[in-house]
Enzyme design. Structure first.
Site, PDB file in Angstrom:
ATOM      1  CG  ASP A 202      -2.013   0.940   1.306  1.00 58.11           C
ATOM      2  OD1 ASP A 202      -2.712   0.936   0.400  1.00 58.11           O
ATOM      3  OD2 ASP A 202      -1.871   1.721   2.217  1.00 58.11           O
ATOM      4  CD  GLU A 257      14.425 -12.849   4.865  1.00 57.34           C
ATOM      5  OE1 GLU A 257      13.614 -13.369   5.284  1.00 57.34           O
ATOM      6  OE2 GLU A 257      15.263 -11.760   5.117  1.00 57.34           O
TER       7      GLU A 257
HETATM    8  C1  NOJ Z   1      -4.447   2.920  -0.254  1.00 58.55           C
HETATM    9  C2  NOJ Z   1      -5.567   2.191  -0.403  1.00 58.55           C
HETATM   10  O1  NOJ Z   1      -5.581   1.905  -2.083  1.00 58.55           O
HETATM   11  C3  NOJ Z   1      -6.504   3.309  -0.145  1.00 58.55           C
HETATM   12  O2  NOJ Z   1      -7.829   2.631  -0.318  1.00 58.55           O
HETATM   13  C4  NOJ Z   1      -6.799   3.649   1.382  1.00 58.55           C
HETATM   14  O3  NOJ Z   1      -7.528   4.712   1.456  1.00 58.55           O
HETATM   15  C5  NOJ Z   1      -5.261   4.506   1.454  1.00 58.55           C
HETATM   16  N1  NOJ Z   1      -4.156   3.542   0.778  1.00 58.55           N
HETATM   17  C6  NOJ Z   1      -4.712   4.696   2.579  1.00 58.55           C
HETATM   18  O4  NOJ Z   1      -4.874   3.811   3.560  1.00 58.55           O
END
Ligand code: NOJ
Length: 523
Positions: A202, A257
């Protein structure tokens, strides 16, 4: 298919939005047993990898991206045993499992943050990004959160501000603190030990922030009538810092790893910056998500430019990828219409590179009207300016439509299944070269070829029928798949008649003369 092609080069990745995919417990939120029950469908569809959005304990203010414990399963989603069963059954069905890794921030309910808040002397104070007020008082700098407004929250009890790139209940972790890195690497190992095949990381480009916390400059191109307030300031110092690449290389090191695992990065940056996340000094992610098609203006010259520029930017030892939709973006069938969504699916599944398919796009789901009282997304109350947030793109998977479309050979679902099946049995569509065909009009055309196998893909991005004159080196062929008629097997010559909104995959009798390379290995 050549042996040295990695599974993630061949696979179509399918994004399962966990909270809305299949709710078997009946509590209103999707769960792991529900996903397990739907694996039969995913295998039938032909995808070979599923990416599960977070299912960890969470207050669920951000679809579960507000995590309280990275190595547990939320009670609403099931148990760790359910998870193990899901991975085993997925593997039995030859489906790889990719998890979301959320390393940039936690929920403010996370015990790490509670400890960090305790005082300036807390042993976890440095785990988050804390700063004193600016010399004249007020927030330390002008950084804005992704939801609009200052990204800093004053914490009265401990006398400093904390930073949050996203919602205020999602404090950012401090990746300059070695203990944070080690804790997150252990999270990765926890899941890798349980058999997961990789991670989608993310907001990867946010992990490092400027050490001096310098002010971000204003955006000279900001247009208050069309842009969201968050675009008023450029994220020059709060994201995509040079040393983020060391962190990404370290994440990759953990992945390596283990045997044959995959690292994908969520990175919203222009292509020239995006491709640096493959790694320049050391290997970084295998696939930095490429969102160009999500953002593209839907006309043939523009889309062609986007594809050709991206193709030119990805080096020979890097592997491309394409995304048409995800849980943060309006549904493709709403962005460009139902007929063009069929054409877009054909594009997604025939371009060179790993495709990622958003759940429900295979049945043509559109944005859904959500009554205000049912909206869950914080963004509805903040900076998207329209007050609707992202809930309309996250409606529960429509299993009734799936059942109906499974029986209909002309459905969107059948089209997807047909395209995925063709891709799986055609090396030219996986590792074959991509060559753009200049058509100077609303038709986007390209050839995919490998050895003696070649396909011409001709996509009419317009709602008027069109005749396409082909360059002399492209010979006769036969239609394999049409977006308009599942029975279409017509023979083609030097001109092709395309119906309104029609896309065709044509198997050519022989590859065009002007070929360049054959296969791109990935590292
Ligand atoms: C990226 C995610 O795809 C999104 O849905 C989220 O709101 C943000 N990260 C923040 O966590």
């Amino acid at each position: 298919m050549a042996d040295d092609v990695r599974w993630w080069q061949r696979a179509v990745i399918y994004e399962v939005c966990t909270p809305v995919f299949q709710d078997d417990s009946g509590d209103g939120l999707g769960d792991l047993p529900g996903i397990l029950r739907r694996l039969e469908y995913l295998q039938w569809l032909g995808v070979e990898a599923i990416w599960l959005t977070p299912f960890h304990p969470s207050p669920m203010t951000d679809l579960g991206y507000d995590i309280v414990d990275h190595t547990a399963v939320a009670p609403h989603a099931g148990t760790l045993d359910d998870f193990t069963r899901l991975v085993d059954e997925a593997h039995r069905r030859k489906l790889r499992v990719i998890l979301d890794l959320v390393p940039n921030h936690t929920s403010d309910q996370h015990p790490w943050f509670a400890e960090s808040c305790r005082s300036k002397d807390s042993e976890k104070r440095r785990w988050y990004v804390w700063a004193d007020p600016a010399p004249g008082g007020g927030p330390p700098n002008n950084w804005q959160s992704d939801l609009g407004g200052s990204a800093w929250v004053w914490h009265e009890a401990s006398g400093q501000y904390y930073y949050h790139a996203f919602a205020r209940d999602q404090p950012d972790l401090n990746w300059r603190e070695p203990a944070v890195r080690e804790a997150m690497f252990d999270v990765m190992r926890f899941w890798l030990d349980r058999g997961v095949d990789g991670f989608r990381v993310d907001v990867l480009w946010h992990l490092a922030k400027d050490v001096r916390l310098r002010d971000n400059p204003p955006n000279p191109d900001f247009n208050p009538s069309s842009d969201s307030p968050c675009q008023e300031i450029l994220q020059v110092y709060s994201a995509d810092q040079p040393d983020v690449h060391d962190i990404v290389a370290d994440l990759r090191h953990v992945i390596d790893e283990y045997e044959d695992r995959l690292l994908i990065g969520e990175v919203y940056l222009p292509v020239s910056d995006l491709v640096r996340y493959y790694g320049t000094q050391r290997s970084e992610v295998h696939l930095p998500f490429n969102f160009q098609l999500v953002q593209a203006k839907w006309d043939a010259p523009h889309v062609r430019r986007v594809i050709d520029e991206y193709e030119a930017s990805v080096a020979a030892n890097e592997w491309p990828n394409w995304v048409l939709g995800n849980h943060d973006q309006p549904r493709v069938a709403s962005r460009i219409g139902k007929a063009q969504a069929r054409v877009a699916a054909m594009m997604l599944l025939t371009l060179r590179g790993t495709p990622t398919l958003y759940y429900g796009d295979e049945i043509g789901m559109q944005n859904t009207d959500i009554p205000r009282e049912k909206m869950r997304d914080e963004r509805a109350r903040s900076c998207d300016g329209k007050g609707i947030g992202r809930d309309p793109f996250r409606a529960p998977m429509d299993w009734e439509q799936v059942a109906a479309q499974r029986e209909d050979p002309a459905s969107m679902l059948s089209l997807h299944r047909q395209l995925i099946a063709l891709r799986r049995r055609s090396p030219a569509l996986v590792t074959g070269e991509y060559r753009s065909v200049d058509t100077r009009g609303p038709v986007l055309a390209y050839v995919r070829s490998l050895g003696e196998q070649a396909f011409l893909i001709a996509l009419n991005l317009n709602d008027l029928p069109r005749r396409l004159e082909l360059p002399p080196d492209i010979g006769p062929g036969v239609v394999e798949i049409s977006t308009r008629d599942p029975r279409d097997r017509r023979a083609t010559g030097s001109t092709i008649e395309l119906g309104a909104d029609e896309g065709l995959v044509i198997r050519l009798e022989r590859p065009p003369a002007a070929r360049v390379s054959t296969m791109t290995p990935a590292r």
